[in-house]
Design a protein around this motif. Structure first.
Motif, PDB file in Angstrom:
ATOM      1  N   PRO A  32     -20.288  -5.223 -21.523  1.00 15.14           N
ATOM      2  CA  PRO A  32     -20.536  -3.783 -21.713  1.00 15.14           C
ATOM      3  C   PRO A  32     -20.479  -3.035 -20.401  1.00 15.14           C
ATOM      4  CG  PRO A  32     -22.077  -5.078 -23.026  1.00 15.14           C
ATOM      5  CD  PRO A  32     -21.318  -6.055 -22.177  1.00 15.14           C
ATOM      6  N   GLY A  33     -19.845  -1.881 -20.434  1.00 16.45           N
ATOM      7  CA  GLY A  33     -19.688  -1.089 -19.229  1.00 16.45           C
ATOM      8  C   GLY A  33     -18.412  -1.359 -18.475  1.00 16.45           C
ATOM      9  N   SER A  34     -17.578  -2.282 -18.978  1.00 16.62           N
ATOM     10  CA  SER A  34     -16.342  -2.644 -18.288  1.00 16.62           C
ATOM     11  C   SER A  34     -15.160  -2.510 -19.245  1.00 16.62           C
ATOM     12  CB  SER A  34     -16.415  -4.082 -17.773  1.00 16.62           C
ATOM     13  OG  SER A  34     -17.492  -4.233 -16.881  1.00 16.62           O
ATOM     14  N   PRO A  35     -13.978  -2.136 -18.720  1.00 16.18           N
ATOM     15  CA  PRO A  35     -12.785  -2.060 -19.574  1.00 16.18           C
ATOM     16  C   PRO A  35     -12.264  -3.447 -19.917  1.00 16.18           C
ATOM     17  CG  PRO A  35     -12.216  -1.600 -17.300  1.00 16.18           C
ATOM     18  CD  PRO A  35     -13.709  -1.713 -17.342  1.00 16.18           C
ATOM     19  N   CYS A  36     -11.376  -3.513 -20.882  1.00 12.22           N
ATOM     20  CA  CYS A  36     -10.771  -4.790 -21.257  1.00 12.22           C
ATOM     21  C   CYS A  36      -9.811  -5.241 -20.165  1.00 12.22           C
ATOM     22  CB  CYS A  36     -10.029  -4.666 -22.592  1.00 12.22           C
ATOM     23  SG  CYS A  36     -11.130  -4.510 -24.022  1.00 12.22           S
ATOM     24  N   ARG A  37      -9.603  -6.569 -20.100  1.00 13.30           N
ATOM     25  CA  ARG A  37      -8.739  -7.139 -19.074  1.00 13.30           C
ATOM     26  C   ARG A  37      -7.604  -7.904 -19.724  1.00 13.30           C
ATOM     27  NH1 ARG A  37     -13.894  -8.298 -17.181  1.00 13.30           N
ATOM     28  NH2 ARG A  37     -13.766 -10.514 -17.677  1.00 13.30           N
ATOM     29  N   SER A  38      -6.469  -7.913 -19.057  1.00 18.35           N
ATOM     30  CA  SER A  38      -5.323  -8.679 -19.523  1.00 18.35           C
ATOM     31  C   SER A  38      -5.482 -10.126 -19.094  1.00 18.35           C
ATOM     32  CB  SER A  38      -4.027  -8.095 -18.956  1.00 18.35           C
ATOM     33  OG  SER A  38      -4.009  -8.211 -17.543  1.00 18.35           O
ATOM     34  N   ARG A  39      -4.532 -10.978 -19.520  1.00 15.91           N
ATOM     35  CA  ARG A  39      -4.598 -12.385 -19.137  1.00 15.91           C
ATOM     36  C   ARG A  39      -4.470 -12.573 -17.631  1.00 15.91           C
ATOM     37  NH1 ARG A  39      -0.938 -15.605 -23.697  1.00 15.91           N
ATOM     38  NH2 ARG A  39      -2.250 -15.082 -25.499  1.00 15.91           N
ATOM     39  N   GLY A  40      -3.742 -11.671 -16.972  1.00 12.04           N
ATOM     40  CA  GLY A  40      -3.565 -11.772 -15.527  1.00 12.04           C
ATOM     41  C   GLY A  40      -4.740 -11.230 -14.722  1.00 12.04           C
ATOM     42  N   GLY A  41      -5.775 -10.700 -15.394  1.00 11.65           N
ATOM     43  CA  GLY A  41      -6.937 -10.196 -14.694  1.00 11.65           C
ATOM     44  C   GLY A  41      -6.888  -8.715 -14.378  1.00 11.65           C
ATOM     45  N   ALA A  42      -5.812  -8.012 -14.787  1.00  9.71           N
ATOM     46  CA  ALA A  42      -5.708  -6.581 -14.532  1.00  9.71           C
ATOM     47  C   ALA A  42      -6.379  -5.807 -15.667  1.00  9.71           C
ATOM     48  CB  ALA A  42      -4.242  -6.162 -14.397  1.00  9.71           C
ATOM     49  N   VAL A  43      -6.680  -4.530 -15.408  1.00 10.72           N
ATOM     50  CA  VAL A  43      -7.244  -3.681 -16.445  1.00 10.72           C
ATOM     51  C   VAL A  43      -6.174  -3.422 -17.497  1.00 10.72           C
ATOM     52  CG1 VAL A  43      -8.238  -1.421 -16.932  1.00 10.72           C
ATOM     53  CG2 VAL A  43      -8.839  -2.615 -14.831  1.00 10.72           C
ATOM     54  N   ASP A  69      -9.318   6.797 -15.054  1.00  9.19           N
ATOM     55  CA  ASP A  69     -10.270   6.479 -13.984  1.00  9.19           C
ATOM     56  C   ASP A  69     -10.680   5.016 -13.973  1.00  9.19           C
ATOM     57  OD1 ASP A  69     -11.748   6.456 -16.280  1.00  9.19           O
ATOM     58  OD2 ASP A  69     -13.321   7.804 -15.557  1.00  9.19           O
ATOM     59  N   ARG A  70     -10.317   4.246 -15.039  1.00 10.41           N
ATOM     60  CA  ARG A  70     -10.609   2.817 -15.055  1.00 10.41           C
ATOM     61  C   ARG A  70      -9.518   2.015 -14.351  1.00 10.41           C
ATOM     62  NH1 ARG A  70     -14.023   5.965 -18.164  1.00 10.41           N
ATOM     63  NH2 ARG A  70     -15.446   4.711 -19.443  1.00 10.41           N
ATOM     64  N   GLY A  71      -8.402   2.653 -14.024  1.00  9.01           N
ATOM     65  CA  GLY A  71      -7.339   1.968 -13.281  1.00  9.01           C
ATOM     66  C   GLY A  71      -6.487   1.044 -14.117  1.00  9.01           C
ATOM     67  N   PRO A  72      -5.882   1.514 -15.239  1.00  2.77           N
ATOM     68  CA  PRO A  72      -5.032   0.611 -16.045  1.00  2.77           C
ATOM     69  C   PRO A  72      -3.892   0.024 -15.225  1.00  2.77           C
ATOM     70  CG  PRO A  72      -5.475   2.666 -17.220  1.00  2.77           C
ATOM     71  CD  PRO A  72      -5.970   2.854 -15.822  1.00  2.77           C
ATOM     72  N   GLY A  73      -3.660  -1.269 -15.381  1.00  3.96           N
ATOM     73  CA  GLY A  73      -2.590  -1.952 -14.672  1.00  3.96           C
ATOM     74  C   GLY A  73      -2.989  -2.458 -13.303  1.00  3.96           C
ATOM     75  N   ARG A  74      -4.094  -2.000 -12.766  1.00  3.17           N
ATOM     76  CA  ARG A  74      -4.546  -2.437 -11.450  1.00  3.17           C
ATOM     77  C   ARG A  74      -5.493  -3.626 -11.601  1.00  3.17           C
ATOM     78  NH1 ARG A  74      -6.148   3.408  -8.722  1.00  3.17           N
ATOM     79  NH2 ARG A  74      -4.139   4.440  -9.015  1.00  3.17           N
TER      80      ARG A  74
END
Length: 337
Positions: A32-43, A69-74
């Protein structure tokens, strides 16, 4: 259009992403409080379906994008939800959650665990693991953060202190350390370090923030220096003919014995019980039949192409010495067979 959803709308100052991040993601493990992450660890560019459908008003939504502001792709950075307001009329207390970490299985955590225990943290509130900081998702670390956030949510009048032995136990990347400090501050948590360049409570405002960023950068630089020194040492040792790793199981004497007895008609299985490993962790034990067969195969390869092996060693020595090896007719002929 959907009256049930209209009744459950959040206040105007809350977005879909804010409501989604109140839940933990069952797919990627985001807390909670964090965006979802991809398999590579990016947002991830959008929240996972199994997560946003936990919000009743979003069950029929096809996609919930991640805010900019969550930095998608980073590289993943924790979210920054609003701080929980603290009622000054309520009594305050300190609740500490400890975290200990070392990089390899060969290292010990006892010194860190003892320091945290001596600081007044119960053992059941200390999370420890042996894992490298290169691993972006560390299970015990995530569990310690989740426990801290849960305690703060249920006891907003208490000071929840996230305690580590030193800064490098959290990570050695300056961006990661700064993001973690921001994440703790956003959730109303306090960071505390028992040793290192910044012992004590971390002050996220003014000079404290600048000092933390400075020493985080120093920790990252120190890590790079250690890595470069290690690589230089390995390269120097290789030039002197010293290579790391375990000693060979089958020594030259053992190989000579195997060759002599096989020439007499004995099989590897008959010879294997009589061989004893002289050094290493398996000292005093018998080598496996597979190790003997590998040693025989390498010996046969060297016997079949002695000139090619000598040429390879000469070329390697010339290259590591900064010289360009001259081509040899014999080696070329062997490679064209």
């Amino acid at each position: 259009m959907f009256p049930e959803a209209d009744q459950q709308l959040s206040p105007a100052d809350r977005s879909d992403a804010d409501d989604v991040e109140q839940q933990a993601c069952p797919k990627c493990g985001a807390q909670p409080g964090s965006p979802c992450r991809s398999r590579g660890g990016a947002v991830a560019s959008a929240y996972h379906t199994r997560r946003f459908t936990m919000v009743p008003r979003l069950k029929k939504t096809l996609r919930v994008p991640t805010p900019a502001d969550r930095g998608p792709g980073r590289l993943w950075r924790p979210g920054t939800p609003p701080l929980v307001p603290i009622d000054p009329a309520l009594p305050s207390a300190d609740i500490r959650i400890g975290y200990a970490r070392c990089s390899t299985l060969g290292q010990e955590l006892n010194s860190q665990l003892d320091a945290l225990s001596n600081h007044g943290i119960p053992r059941d509130k200390i999370f420890s693991e042996k894992i490298s900081t290169r691993v972006r998702v560390r299970s015990k670390f995530e569990a310690a953060l989740a426990a801290s956030r849960e305690i703060k949510a249920h006891a907003p009048h208490c000071r929840v202190i996230f305690t580590v032995y030193e800064m490098m136990r959290l990570g050695r990347d300056a961006a990661e350390l700064t993001a973690l400090a921001d994440h703790l501050t956003a959730h109303g948590l306090i960071l505390e370090m028992l040793a290192g360049p910044l012992p004590g409570i971390y002050d996220p405002t003014g000079p404290g923030r600048l000092l933390f960023a400075f020493f985080a950068a120093m920790a990252e630089t120190e890590r790079e220096n250690i890595r470069e020194s290690t690589l230089e040492g390995l390269d120097t040792a290789a030039r002197k003919g010293k290579h790391g790793g375990r000693p060979p199981v089958i020594t030259d004497d053992m190989l000579h014995t195997v060759l002599r007895r096989r020439a007499s008609g004995e099989s590897v299985e008959q010879i294997q019980p009589d061989l004893i490993i002289p050094t290493g962790k398996r000292k005093g034990q018998n080598p496996s039949a597979a190790s003997i067969y590998r040693a025989l195969a390498e010996h046969a390869k060297r016997e079949a192409y002695p000139e090619a092996v000598d040429q390879a060693h000469a070329d390697f020595a010339a290259l590591t010495g900064g010289e360009v090896p001259e081509p040899r007719t014999e080696a070329k002929a062997l490679t064209t067979r």
